[in-house]
Design a protein around this motif. Structure first.
Motif, short mmCIF file in Angstrom:
data_model
loop_
_atom_site.label_atom_id
_atom_site.label_comp_id
_atom_site.label_asym_id
_atom_site.label_seq_id
_atom_site.Cartn_x
_atom_site.Cartn_y
_atom_site.Cartn_z
N SER A 1 -12.65 -0.55 0.10
CA SER A 1 -11.45 -0.89 -0.67
C SER A 1 -10.72 -2.06 -0.02
O SER A 1 -10.31 -3.02 -0.70
CB SER A 1 -10.55 0.34 -0.77
N ALA B 1 -3.21 2.69 8.03
CA ALA B 1 -4.04 3.83 8.43
C ALA B 1 -3.30 4.72 9.41
O ALA B 1 -3.40 5.95 9.33
CB ALA B 1 -5.34 3.32 9.06
N GLY C 1 -4.00 11.81 5.44
CA GLY C 1 -5.41 11.58 5.10
C GLY C 1 -6.23 11.30 6.34
O GLY C 1 -6.53 10.13 6.63
N HIS D 1 -2.23 8.70 8.59
CA HIS D 1 -3.28 9.45 9.30
C HIS D 1 -3.11 10.96 9.17
O HIS D 1 -4.09 11.69 9.01
CB HIS D 1 -3.31 9.04 10.77
N SER E 1 -12.23 0.11 5.14
CA SER E 1 -13.16 0.64 4.13
C SER E 1 -13.51 -0.44 3.11
O SER E 1 -12.97 -1.55 3.12
CB SER E 1 -12.54 1.85 3.44
N ARG F 1 0.82 -1.22 0.00
CA ARG F 1 0.00 0.00 0.00
C ARG F 1 0.85 1.26 0.00
O ARG F 1 0.55 2.23 -0.69
CB ARG F 1 -0.93 0.00 1.22
N ASP G 1 -9.26 11.63 6.91
CA ASP G 1 -10.60 11.10 6.64
C ASP G 1 -10.59 9.64 6.21
O ASP G 1 -11.63 9.09 5.85
CB ASP G 1 -11.27 11.94 5.54
N TYR G 2 -9.43 9.01 6.21
CA TYR G 2 -9.33 7.60 5.79
C TYR G 2 -10.11 6.71 6.75
O TYR G 2 -9.99 6.84 7.98
CB TYR G 2 -7.87 7.17 5.73
N GLU H 1 -3.81 -3.24 7.52
CA GLU H 1 -4.67 -2.07 7.31
C GLU H 1 -4.56 -1.08 8.46
O GLU H 1 -4.54 0.14 8.24
CB GLU H 1 -6.12 -2.56 7.15
#
Length: 198
Positions: free
Chosen positions: A161, A145, A152, A149, A159, A93, A154-155, A141
Motif C-alpha cells: 500500500s 506504523a 494493528g 502499532h 507494505s 493516514r 500485524d501492520y 510511514e
C-alpha cells in the motif's frame, strides 16, 4: 491488486535506465536500485515487534545516500522538507483512519496527489522532489506504523500500500515535469518562429 502500481513503475524505471539512458554511473545506480526494489518488495524482516518490508530499507537508504551525495552543502533543507512531508503523510493516514468521511474517492490516489503537491511546494528540481518524497514518505510511514502499532500489530512497515502510493506520487511528479518540459519546448519554438524575418 496491491503492488500493481509499484511493479509497473519500477519495471518502467528499470527498462528506461537499462535501454534508453546513456551508459553512466547514474544509469547503473538507477537500474540496480530498481531491481533491488522489485526483488525485495515481498520480503519482510522483524525489527522488534514490527514487521518491515526490505524494500522500505532499500528506498530509505538509497534516498539518504543520494541526498548526501547530491546536496552535501544543504542537508538541513532536505531534512526539514522531508520532515514536513512526513507530517503531511502521517496526518493524512490518521485522518483517513479516524475520520474516513473526508476520503471521498480512492485514498491511495488522494494521498499520492497530496504528497506530490507538498514535495512541489518544498523543491523546484525533479530529483530533489523525488528525494523529498522518498525520505518524507519513509519517515511518515514509520511514524504512522508506530502510532497504530497497538491497534494493528500485524501492520507491515513499507507494505505494498505504501509502495503503491509512493509509485503513484513519483509518476505524478514525472508526468508534471514532462508536461512542463514540453510546454517550454513549444514556447521556445514559438518565440524562435516569431522572430524570423519574412
Amino acid at each position: 491488486m496491491e503492488g500493481m502500481y509499484f511493479y509497473l513503475f519500477f519495471w518502467s524505471v528499470w527498462l528506461v535506465a537499462t535501454f534508453f539512458m546513456k551508459k553512466t554511473a547514474v544509469r547503473t545506480k538507477l537500474a540496480v536500485f530498481a531491481l533491488f526494489m522489485i526483488s525485495s518488495a515481498s520480503l519482510t524482516v522483524e525489527v522488534g515487534s514490527i514487521h518491515v518490508a526490505l524494500s522500505f530499507f532499500v528506498l530509505f537508504f538509497f534516498s539518504c545516500y543520494t541526498a548526501v551525495e547530491r546536496r552535501p552543502c544543504h542537508p538541513l533543507l532536505m531534512a526539514l522538507s522531508a520532515s514536513g512531508l512526513a507530517f503531511a503523510y502521517t496526518a493524512f493516514r490518521l485522518l483517513a483512519l479516524f475520520d474516513p468521511v473526508w476520503i471521498w474517492f480512492d485514498g491511495q490516489w488522494m494521498l499520492a496527489w497530496w504528497l506530490a503537491l507538498v514535495s512541489c511546494l518544498f523543491h523546484r528540481g525533479l530529483v530533489d522532489r523525488l528525494l523529498c518524497l522518498a525520505l518524507g514518505g519513509c519517515q511518515g510511514e514509520a511514524v504512522y506504523a508506530a502510532a497504530i502499532h497497538r491497534m494493528g500489530p500485524d501492520y507491515v512497515l513499507g507494505s505494498f500500500s505504501f509502495l503503491d502510493v509512493t509509485a503513484i506520487s513519483a509518476s505524478c511528479l514525472l508526468a508534471w515535469e514532462m508536461i512542463r518540459f514540453l510546454s517550454l519546448q513549444l514556447e521556445e519554438k514559438r518565440s524562435v518562429g516569431g522572430t524570423r524575418q519574412p
